[in-house]
Design an enzyme around this catalytic site. Structure first.
Site, PDB file in Angstrom:
ATOM      1  N   GLY A  64       3.094  -1.785  -3.670  1.00  0.00           N
ATOM      2  CA  GLY A  64       2.528  -2.275  -2.412  1.00  0.00           C
ATOM      3  C   GLY A  64       2.236  -3.768  -2.501  1.00  0.00           C
ATOM      4  O   GLY A  64       1.699  -4.242  -3.501  1.00  0.00           O
TER       5      GLY A  64
ATOM      6  N   ARG B  15       9.328  -0.165  -3.910  1.00  0.00           N
ATOM      7  CA  ARG B  15       9.104   0.830  -4.950  1.00  0.00           C
ATOM      8  C   ARG B  15      10.488   1.294  -5.404  1.00  0.00           C
ATOM      9  O   ARG B  15      11.448   1.249  -4.637  1.00  0.00           O
ATOM     10  CB  ARG B  15       8.248   1.961  -4.400  1.00  0.00           C
ATOM     11  CG  ARG B  15       6.826   1.471  -4.051  1.00  0.00           C
ATOM     12  CD  ARG B  15       5.903   2.593  -3.589  1.00  0.00           C
ATOM     13  NE  ARG B  15       4.517   2.145  -3.465  1.00  0.00           N
ATOM     14  CZ  ARG B  15       3.960   1.703  -2.326  1.00  0.00           C
ATOM     15  NH1 ARG B  15       4.697   1.646  -1.241  1.00  0.00           N
ATOM     16  NH2 ARG B  15       2.705   1.300  -2.295  1.00  0.00           N
TER      17      ARG B  15
ATOM     18  N   ASP C 270      -0.145   0.007 -11.588  1.00  0.00           N
ATOM     19  CA  ASP C 270       0.145   0.793 -12.796  1.00  0.00           C
ATOM     20  C   ASP C 270       1.602   1.238 -12.870  1.00  0.00           C
ATOM     21  O   ASP C 270       2.216   1.225 -13.939  1.00  0.00           O
ATOM     22  CB  ASP C 270      -0.768   2.038 -12.828  1.00  0.00           C
ATOM     23  CG  ASP C 270      -2.188   1.696 -13.270  1.00  0.00           C
ATOM     24  OD1 ASP C 270      -3.112   2.440 -12.936  1.00  0.00           O
ATOM     25  OD2 ASP C 270      -2.353   0.650 -13.939  1.00  0.00           O
TER      26      ASP C 270
ATOM     27  N   THR D  12      -2.701  -5.233  -6.664  1.00  0.00           N
ATOM     28  CA  THR D  12      -2.859  -4.148  -5.690  1.00  0.00           C
ATOM     29  C   THR D  12      -4.225  -4.294  -5.034  1.00  0.00           C
ATOM     30  O   THR D  12      -5.218  -4.560  -5.700  1.00  0.00           O
ATOM     31  CB  THR D  12      -2.775  -2.741  -6.324  1.00  0.00           C
ATOM     32  OG1 THR D  12      -3.192  -1.768  -5.338  1.00  0.00           O
ATOM     33  CG2 THR D  12      -3.648  -2.605  -7.546  1.00  0.00           C
TER      34      THR D  12
ATOM     35  N   ASP E  86      -6.021  -2.080  -4.055  1.00  0.00           N
ATOM     36  CA  ASP E  86      -6.894  -0.946  -4.422  1.00  0.00           C
ATOM     37  C   ASP E  86      -7.880  -1.290  -5.528  1.00  0.00           C
ATOM     38  O   ASP E  86      -8.885  -0.603  -5.700  1.00  0.00           O
ATOM     39  CB  ASP E  86      -6.054   0.241  -4.878  1.00  0.00           C
ATOM     40  CG  ASP E  86      -5.070   0.676  -3.809  1.00  0.00           C
ATOM     41  OD1 ASP E  86      -4.093   1.385  -4.145  1.00  0.00           O
ATOM     42  OD2 ASP E  86      -5.257   0.289  -2.646  1.00  0.00           O
TER      43      ASP E  86
ATOM     44  N   ASP F   9      -7.615  -0.590  -8.532  1.00  0.00           N
ATOM     45  CA  ASP F   9      -7.773   0.642  -9.332  1.00  0.00           C
ATOM     46  C   ASP F   9      -7.089   0.548 -10.686  1.00  0.00           C
ATOM     47  O   ASP F   9      -6.821   1.562 -11.329  1.00  0.00           O
ATOM     48  CB  ASP F   9      -7.211   1.838  -8.558  1.00  0.00           C
ATOM     49  CG  ASP F   9      -5.745   1.669  -8.212  1.00  0.00           C
ATOM     50  OD1 ASP F   9      -5.139   2.655  -7.726  1.00  0.00           O
ATOM     51  OD2 ASP F   9      -5.204   0.559  -8.419  1.00  0.00           O
TER      52      ASP F   9
ATOM     53  N   ARG G 210      -5.895   4.282  -1.756  1.00  0.00           N
ATOM     54  CA  ARG G 210      -5.148   5.397  -2.347  1.00  0.00           C
ATOM     55  C   ARG G 210      -6.143   6.408  -2.903  1.00  0.00           C
ATOM     56  O   ARG G 210      -6.877   6.985  -2.117  1.00  0.00           O
ATOM     57  CB  ARG G 210      -4.176   4.923  -3.420  1.00  0.00           C
ATOM     58  CG  ARG G 210      -3.039   5.912  -3.680  1.00  0.00           C
ATOM     59  CD  ARG G 210      -2.060   5.413  -4.739  1.00  0.00           C
ATOM     60  NE  ARG G 210      -1.327   4.242  -4.323  1.00  0.00           N
ATOM     61  CZ  ARG G 210      -0.194   4.302  -3.613  1.00  0.00           C
ATOM     62  NH1 ARG G 210       0.285   5.465  -3.228  1.00  0.00           N
ATOM     63  NH2 ARG G 210       0.450   3.201  -3.273  1.00  0.00           N
TER      64      ARG G 210
HETATM   65  O1  F6P Z   1      -1.561   0.820  -3.130  1.00  0.00           O
HETATM   66  C1  F6P Z   1      -1.831  -0.021  -2.029  1.00  0.00           C
HETATM   67  C2  F6P Z   1      -1.830   0.796  -0.761  1.00  0.00           C
HETATM   68  O2  F6P Z   1      -2.116  -0.037   0.315  1.00  0.00           O
HETATM   69  C3  F6P Z   1      -2.801   1.965  -0.771  1.00  0.00           C
HETATM   70  O3  F6P Z   1      -4.141   1.571  -0.553  1.00  0.00           O
HETATM   71  C4  F6P Z   1      -2.227   2.807   0.335  1.00  0.00           C
HETATM   72  O4  F6P Z   1      -2.634   4.159   0.272  1.00  0.00           O
HETATM   73  C5  F6P Z   1      -0.720   2.675   0.070  1.00  0.00           C
HETATM   74  O5  F6P Z   1      -0.539   1.401  -0.551  1.00  0.00           O
HETATM   75  C6  F6P Z   1       0.139   2.726   1.319  1.00  0.00           C
HETATM   76  O6  F6P Z   1       1.488   2.734   0.854  1.00  0.00           O
HETATM   77  P1  F6P Z   1       2.662   2.283   1.854  1.00  0.00           P
HETATM   78  O7  F6P Z   1       2.539   0.811   2.075  1.00  0.00           O
HETATM   79  O8  F6P Z   1       3.911   2.651   1.088  1.00  0.00           O
HETATM   80  O9  F6P Z   1       2.475   3.074   3.128  1.00  0.00           O
END
Ligand code: F6P
Length: 324
Positions: A15, A76, A107, A129, A131, A133, A175
């Site tokens: 992300g 990804r 990660d 990220t 998050d 995390d 997440r």
């Molecule tokens: O990992 C970052 C994040 O924004 C999370 O907080 C969220 O759940 C996820 O990515 C959303 O993923 P995508 O952008 O693939 O919808």
């Protein structure tokens, strides 16, 4: 200290996060200043496998420091989770003459960096990220800006909640982590902060607090819920039914991933990007950089991936104590 001229690759993976451009800029400028060559790998590991690689010059990264997103795009890459995908990635690096790669991401990106390092291409992970995390660092690129974005939006929601004597339930990203919810919830004075790390009891942690606070004259409420706690639509309905207060849900979604990075974001991202180049220059790979106690640190990737971290219990309790 190695004196040889290296070719350093840089990519963003997973992300996107505001501040990634600051890290990219730092990697490019630090490496070029030290006499190395830099190749930008676009669209993460998928771009590496596809040969989506561009020469980076000093001017390639001008005017990106203040921009959200990533100038190298991101993606990804399921294929890079396979041994064959990693083998192909290593082959591309060797054919292109890449001596080491700075991998900016979470990660999952770290695992790709580890696998490439094990295959002879030294990699350095930089935490990126919103998050926050990633256990091996107290700070990951994107977090401060995302929290500020949530706070700005919740302050707006407070205006309308106050006008209508309503409760605004705000779902934020993270997440499976609750760092954005905890920091933004504290910063916004949320009556309840719901996070996956601390399973909540609706009656104890939300309803009774709202009813007790109503008696003190408070007429409007903010509840911040991390997306990992589950069905926030049902939560909003339950609040309205059990308290009699009109409740409205706002899912902030991907606005939390955009925006101009804050000053602290740019500083941390720049420091970590510069540090990653320092490590590669010294022929050090298979490491991740991070921030601990406000200082730059680096760890073996395997050790970093085994680390655990939890929310700050004192902060969690204090947020509840002062928000009634
Ligand atoms: O990992 C970052 C994040 O924004 C999370 O907080 C969220 O759940 C996820 O990515 C959303 O993923 P995508 O952008 O693939 O919808």
């Amino acid at each position: 200290m190695s004196q040889e001229r290296k070719t350093i690759g840089v990519l963003t993976s997973g992300g996107d996060a505001p501040g990634m451009n600051a890290a990219i800029r730092a990697v490019v400028r630090a490496a070029l200043t030290k006499g190395h060559r830099v190749l930008g790998i676009r669209r993460g590991f998928a771009g590496l496998l596809g040969g989506d690689i561009v020469e980076m010059q000093l001017r390639s990264v001008c005017d990106i420091l203040q921009r959200g997103g990533t100038a190298l795009y991101t993606a990804r890459c399921e294929e890079f989770k396979t041994a064959e995908g990693v083998r192909r990635g290593i082959e591309v690096c060797k054919k292109t003459g890449i001596d080491g790669v700075v991998v900016i991401g979470g990660d999952g990106s770290y695992r790709g960096a580890r696998d490439m390092s094990n295959g002879g291409i030294p990699c350095i992970g930089v935490p990126g990220t919103i998050d926050n995390d990633i256990a091996s660092t107290e700070y990951s690129i994107g977090f401060d800006t995302a929290v500020n974005t949530v706070v700005q939006n919740v302050d707006r929601l407070r205006d309308t909640s106050q006008s209508h004597d309503r409760c605004s339930v705000v779902e934020v990203m993270g997440r499976n982590a609750g760092y954005i919810a905890l920091y933004a919830g504290m910063a916004c004075g949320a009556i309840s902060i719901l996070i996956p790390e601390r399973p909540y009891d609706l009656e104890r942690d939300v309803i009774s607090r709202m009813k007790a606070t109503l008696k003190t004259g408070k007429q409007h409420f903010i509840v911040v819920a991390a997306e990992g706690v589950g069905d926030t639509k049902a939560l909003t309905q339950a609040i309205q039914e059990k308290t009699g207060i009109e409740a409205r849900l706002t899912v902030l979604g991907h606005v939390q991933r955009g925006g101009t990075p804050t000053a602290m974001e740019r500083v941390y991202a720049s420091l970590m990007g510069h540090y990653a180049v320092d490590l590669l220059e010294r022929d050090i790979g298979n490491r991740v950089v991070g921030i601990q106690n406000g200082k730059l640190v680096d760890y073996d990737i395997n050790d970093a991936l085994k680390m655990k971290k939890d929310i700050d219990e004192y902060m969690y309790r204090a947020a509840y104590d002062i928000s009634i």
